[in-house]
Design a protein around this motif. Sequence first.
Motif, PDB file in Angstrom:
ATOM      1  N   LEU A  71      44.639  74.460  24.922  1.00  0.00           N
ATOM      2  CA  LEU A  71      45.087  74.480  26.314  1.00  0.00           C
ATOM      3  C   LEU A  71      46.445  73.800  26.482  1.00  0.00           C
ATOM      4  CD1 LEU A  71      42.009  73.861  28.623  1.00  0.00           C
ATOM      5  CD2 LEU A  71      43.606  75.766  28.711  1.00  0.00           C
ATOM      6  N   VAL A  72      46.611  72.645  25.844  1.00  0.00           N
ATOM      7  CA  VAL A  72      47.891  71.944  25.930  1.00  0.00           C
ATOM      8  C   VAL A  72      49.009  72.815  25.373  1.00  0.00           C
ATOM      9  CG1 VAL A  72      49.210  70.002  25.020  1.00  0.00           C
ATOM     10  CG2 VAL A  72      46.913  69.622  25.914  1.00  0.00           C
ATOM     11  N   ALA A  73      48.757  73.471  24.242  1.00  0.00           N
ATOM     12  CA  ALA A  73      49.781  74.321  23.629  1.00  0.00           C
ATOM     13  C   ALA A  73      50.137  75.499  24.531  1.00  0.00           C
ATOM     14  CB  ALA A  73      49.302  74.810  22.264  1.00  0.00           C
ATOM     15  N   VAL A  74      49.140  76.132  25.130  1.00  0.00           N
ATOM     16  CA  VAL A  74      49.398  77.279  26.005  1.00  0.00           C
ATOM     17  C   VAL A  74      50.161  76.849  27.259  1.00  0.00           C
ATOM     18  CG1 VAL A  74      48.282  78.973  27.512  1.00  0.00           C
ATOM     19  CG2 VAL A  74      47.462  78.645  25.181  1.00  0.00           C
ATOM     20  N   VAL A  75      49.755  75.742  27.862  1.00  0.00           N
ATOM     21  CA  VAL A  75      50.410  75.271  29.078  1.00  0.00           C
ATOM     22  C   VAL A  75      51.869  74.918  28.811  1.00  0.00           C
ATOM     23  CG1 VAL A  75      50.462  73.351  30.720  1.00  0.00           C
ATOM     24  CG2 VAL A  75      48.317  74.528  30.251  1.00  0.00           C
ATOM     25  N   LEU A  76      52.158  74.311  27.660  1.00  0.00           N
ATOM     26  CA  LEU A  76      53.542  73.985  27.321  1.00  0.00           C
ATOM     27  C   LEU A  76      54.384  75.238  27.159  1.00  0.00           C
ATOM     28  CD1 LEU A  76      53.009  71.021  24.851  1.00  0.00           C
ATOM     29  CD2 LEU A  76      54.199  70.929  27.036  1.00  0.00           C
ATOM     30  N   VAL A  77      53.817  76.277  26.574  1.00  0.00           N
ATOM     31  CA  VAL A  77      54.556  77.535  26.442  1.00  0.00           C
ATOM     32  C   VAL A  77      54.872  78.108  27.815  1.00  0.00           C
ATOM     33  CG1 VAL A  77      54.367  79.940  25.695  1.00  0.00           C
ATOM     34  CG2 VAL A  77      53.713  78.108  24.140  1.00  0.00           C
ATOM     35  N   LEU A  78      53.906  78.055  28.729  1.00  0.00           N
ATOM     36  CA  LEU A  78      54.099  78.648  30.042  1.00  0.00           C
ATOM     37  C   LEU A  78      55.076  77.868  30.910  1.00  0.00           C
ATOM     38  CD1 LEU A  78      50.452  79.711  30.955  1.00  0.00           C
ATOM     39  CD2 LEU A  78      52.349  81.205  30.341  1.00  0.00           C
ATOM     40  N   TYR A  79      55.025  76.534  30.842  1.00  0.00           N
ATOM     41  CA  TYR A  79      55.788  75.740  31.791  1.00  0.00           C
ATOM     42  C   TYR A  79      57.026  75.076  31.194  1.00  0.00           C
ATOM     43  CZ  TYR A  79      52.035  76.372  35.109  1.00  0.00           C
ATOM     44  OH  TYR A  79      51.119  76.930  35.961  1.00  0.00           O
ATOM     45  N   SER A  80      57.115  74.971  29.880  1.00  0.00           N
ATOM     46  CA  SER A  80      58.320  74.455  29.247  1.00  0.00           C
ATOM     47  C   SER A  80      59.108  75.597  28.622  1.00  0.00           C
ATOM     48  CB  SER A  80      57.966  73.394  28.201  1.00  0.00           C
ATOM     49  OG  SER A  80      59.116  72.972  27.504  1.00  0.00           O
ATOM     50  N   GLY A  81      58.446  76.362  27.765  1.00  0.00           N
ATOM     51  CA  GLY A  81      59.045  77.595  27.273  1.00  0.00           C
ATOM     52  C   GLY A  81      60.154  77.430  26.264  1.00  0.00           C
ATOM     53  N   LEU A  82      60.227  76.292  25.585  1.00  0.00           N
ATOM     54  CA  LEU A  82      61.203  76.113  24.521  1.00  0.00           C
ATOM     55  C   LEU A  82      60.713  76.786  23.238  1.00  0.00           C
ATOM     56  CD1 LEU A  82      62.127  72.368  25.100  1.00  0.00           C
ATOM     57  CD2 LEU A  82      63.592  74.339  25.524  1.00  0.00           C
ATOM     58  N   PRO A  83      61.618  77.107  22.305  1.00  0.00           N
ATOM     59  CA  PRO A  83      61.157  77.673  21.027  1.00  0.00           C
ATOM     60  C   PRO A  83      60.137  76.770  20.334  1.00  0.00           C
ATOM     61  CG  PRO A  83      63.523  77.937  21.239  1.00  0.00           C
ATOM     62  CD  PRO A  83      63.088  77.101  22.406  1.00  0.00           C
ATOM     63  N   GLY A  84      60.339  75.445  20.427  1.00  0.00           N
ATOM     64  CA  GLY A  84      59.382  74.533  19.807  1.00  0.00           C
ATOM     65  C   GLY A  84      57.985  74.669  20.369  1.00  0.00           C
ATOM     66  N   ASP A  85      57.863  75.031  21.639  1.00  0.00           N
ATOM     67  CA  ASP A  85      56.545  75.228  22.242  1.00  0.00           C
ATOM     68  C   ASP A  85      55.854  76.457  21.649  1.00  0.00           C
ATOM     69  OD1 ASP A  85      56.826  73.037  24.097  1.00  0.00           O
ATOM     70  OD2 ASP A  85      58.220  74.295  25.198  1.00  0.00           O
ATOM     71  N   LEU A  86      56.632  77.510  21.396  1.00  0.00           N
ATOM     72  CA  LEU A  86      56.076  78.687  20.734  1.00  0.00           C
ATOM     73  C   LEU A  86      55.643  78.351  19.315  1.00  0.00           C
ATOM     74  CD1 LEU A  86      55.492  81.740  20.536  1.00  0.00           C
ATOM     75  CD2 LEU A  86      57.886  82.047  19.851  1.00  0.00           C
ATOM     76  N   TYR A  87      56.493  77.627  18.567  1.00  0.00           N
ATOM     77  CA  TYR A  87      56.137  77.252  17.199  1.00  0.00           C
ATOM     78  C   TYR A  87      54.860  76.416  17.189  1.00  0.00           C
ATOM     79  CZ  TYR A  87      61.160  78.274  16.596  1.00  0.00           C
ATOM     80  OH  TYR A  87      62.401  78.851  16.612  1.00  0.00           O
ATOM     81  N   ARG A  88      54.734  75.522  18.180  1.00  0.00           N
ATOM     82  CA  ARG A  88      53.555  74.641  18.230  1.00  0.00           C
ATOM     83  C   ARG A  88      52.284  75.438  18.493  1.00  0.00           C
ATOM     84  NH1 ARG A  88      54.962  72.001  22.349  1.00  0.00           N
ATOM     85  NH2 ARG A  88      56.512  70.824  21.170  1.00  0.00           N
ATOM     86  N   LEU A  89      52.348  76.393  19.414  1.00  0.00           N
ATOM     87  CA  LEU A  89      51.178  77.223  19.693  1.00  0.00           C
ATOM     88  C   LEU A  89      50.760  78.009  18.454  1.00  0.00           C
ATOM     89  CD1 LEU A  89      49.103  78.505  21.587  1.00  0.00           C
ATOM     90  CD2 LEU A  89      50.869  80.135  22.296  1.00  0.00           C
ATOM     91  N   LEU A  90      51.729  78.565  17.754  1.00  0.00           N
ATOM     92  CA  LEU A  90      51.413  79.327  16.533  1.00  0.00           C
ATOM     93  C   LEU A  90      50.891  78.407  15.433  1.00  0.00           C
ATOM     94  CD1 LEU A  90      54.481  81.736  16.562  1.00  0.00           C
ATOM     95  CD2 LEU A  90      52.109  82.286  17.148  1.00  0.00           C
ATOM     96  N   ALA A  91      51.410  77.180  15.358  1.00  0.00           N
ATOM     97  CA  ALA A  91      50.896  76.225  14.371  1.00  0.00           C
ATOM     98  C   ALA A  91      49.458  75.833  14.683  1.00  0.00           C
ATOM     99  CB  ALA A  91      51.791  74.981  14.351  1.00  0.00           C
ATOM    100  N   VAL A  92      49.148  75.690  15.964  1.00  0.00           N
ATOM    101  CA  VAL A  92      47.770  75.379  16.366  1.00  0.00           C
ATOM    102  C   VAL A  92      46.831  76.516  15.964  1.00  0.00           C
ATOM    103  CG1 VAL A  92      46.287  75.171  18.403  1.00  0.00           C
ATOM    104  CG2 VAL A  92      48.356  73.773  18.208  1.00  0.00           C
ATOM    105  N   LEU A  93      47.253  77.746  16.183  1.00  0.00           N
ATOM    106  CA  LEU A  93      46.436  78.899  15.770  1.00  0.00           C
ATOM    107  C   LEU A  93      46.300  78.956  14.253  1.00  0.00           C
ATOM    108  CD1 LEU A  93      47.808  81.625  18.216  1.00  0.00           C
ATOM    109  CD2 LEU A  93      45.701  80.288  18.415  1.00  0.00           C
ATOM    110  N   ALA A  94      47.390  78.622  13.544  1.00  0.00           N
ATOM    111  CA  ALA A  94      47.313  78.577  12.087  1.00  0.00           C
ATOM    112  C   ALA A  94      46.343  77.493  11.634  1.00  0.00           C
ATOM    113  CB  ALA A  94      48.702  78.331  11.499  1.00  0.00           C
ATOM    114  N   GLY A  95      46.336  76.353  12.342  1.00  0.00           N
ATOM    115  CA  GLY A  95      45.401  75.284  12.005  1.00  0.00           C
ATOM    116  C   GLY A  95      43.959  75.695  12.223  1.00  0.00           C
ATOM    117  N   LEU A  96      43.721  76.491  13.248  1.00  0.00           N
ATOM    118  CA  LEU A  96      42.370  76.990  13.494  1.00  0.00           C
ATOM    119  C   LEU A  96      41.889  77.828  12.311  1.00  0.00           C
ATOM    120  CD1 LEU A  96      40.169  77.049  15.704  1.00  0.00           C
ATOM    121  CD2 LEU A  96      41.220  79.152  16.552  1.00  0.00           C
ATOM    122  N   GLY A  97      42.757  78.705  11.818  1.00  0.00           N
ATOM    123  CA  GLY A  97      42.388  79.530  10.667  1.00  0.00           C
ATOM    124  C   GLY A  97      42.272  78.730   9.382  1.00  0.00           C
ATOM    125  N   LEU A  98      43.203  77.782   9.170  1.00  0.00           N
ATOM    126  CA  LEU A  98      43.157  76.979   7.948  1.00  0.00           C
ATOM    127  C   LEU A  98      41.904  76.118   7.905  1.00  0.00           C
ATOM    128  CD1 LEU A  98      44.523  75.988   5.357  1.00  0.00           C
ATOM    129  CD2 LEU A  98      45.754  74.285   6.744  1.00  0.00           C
TER     130      LEU A  98
END
Length: 501
Positions: free
Chosen positions: A167-194
């Motif tokens: 939720l924190v990762a998604v909210v940051l993408v929506l309301y901050s929208g920096l490239p780092g926020d996108l990288y963080r959301l994808l890293a969180v998803l990668a962590g879920l799979g790992l």
Amino acid sequence: MKGVGRRLVGVVAGHPFTAALTLTILILALVTGPIHGPRRPLHVWLSTGPGPVSAGHWWSPVTSVLFCDSLGELVLALILTVVLVGVAEHLMGTWRTALAYFMTSAVGILAGVGIQLVASGSGEMWARNVRALIVLDVFTAVGGAIMTASAFAGALWRRRIRLLTALVAVVLVLYSGLPGDLYRLLAVLAGLGLGVLLRPSAKLASWVRSSHHEIRVLLASALTITAIGPVIGLVTQSRNGLLSPIKLLFTNEVPEKGALLARCQAFAVTRQCVRDLTIERINGLGPILLSVLPLLVLLVAAYGLLRGSRFAVWLAVSVNLLLALLSGLYFGLLPLAGLTSTPHLSAHYWEVTVVLTLSALLPLVIAIALIALRRHFPVRPRARAVRRYLITVLVAGIVLAAVYVAVGYALRETGFTRVVNVWDLLGDVLERFIPVNFLRREPVDYLPTDPLGTIVYHNVGTVFWLVAILAAIPVMRGGASWSGATDALRVRTLLQRGGET
């Protein structure tokens, strides 16, 4: 003191990767600049993004998660590294934590850069706007590591970590929208799979029934995170999120009203018009509060959810459904309803409309979850208290709307950028109660020029939401409706529905 020292040594010895990582981040910051981060050209050499990756900086996905851009970011990074990476190392050991920290961040960064390059090449607006930005972000790796570690936690904490981190990762993408926020959301998803790969027994689909208390904590936490999301638009240095028009609060360039209305007609959806109209709409304390107060209603509701209040459930559902409805109307249906038979709209218009309409899904999902799980909130307020709240809010809305129409009509000749009539005022009055982020692309027929008209124009909605907040608090803090119940029935009900000590 010796006991504290031995305990500290024991903690460090039990978490060698966390200790080494924290020390590394601190030393690197002190050497390269703890106040403002590394100076150029070192900053460019260490950072990641489409530019550095395309230039062959293969090391940037690793170095970018070891440095910070500011002192505040450094302090927060050190705290989260000690706490979250320390928890991850406690749960899954040293080598897995080190692997998760660097692997998930590398996957998230490279995948995000790839998305940016493809989207930018196709002309997508966000990707083109942020392509030149470079990123130093410890939090990308921290998010990936703690999400990986969730697979090694018990069922209770596994669910909490996954839900809140995502939720924190998604909210940051929506309301901050920096490239780092996108990288963080994808890293969180990668962590879920790992995490599932490292511990196959912790399947994504596995589900353990939660207690009533646990459901309340999770839903209250989710509601709080989604409610504070827009505040990110106020505090982040660069605000490119889809839902952050409030970023324009920081500009001093207020446009001249008459020229603005003459230039920005309906469906002349240029970036400059969107910007200028938004600046004018938030020009004052009232509009700022109007953008924030509906979110405070959700925070009040989150407090009620922790207390098991059924009233808090329906309050949160009502506000979230309202936000979803406004998103669908003002970002999609209303603009389309005004189209002529031969509209000339750019591809960017449709892109923004579709993406912002999808933003309605977040509050809609929260509302549906609350309705589906309402049985976990057995504390019902007295019917009289609910009736009093509804009447208070309804009367406040009607009175404030009448005040706006009455004052506007009294100033109809000289109080606005053009002469208005009662139908103009009635057609505009509902928008005075709506947060400005929903009106960012709506055309404006007139604006106030008289001081009294400006005060009423910008503040009737603020007063309404303040009434909604203040009137809700005593309803949730009041006693539950137990009239006619015996002591035995009360005890039996508590046993069936769950209760606190």
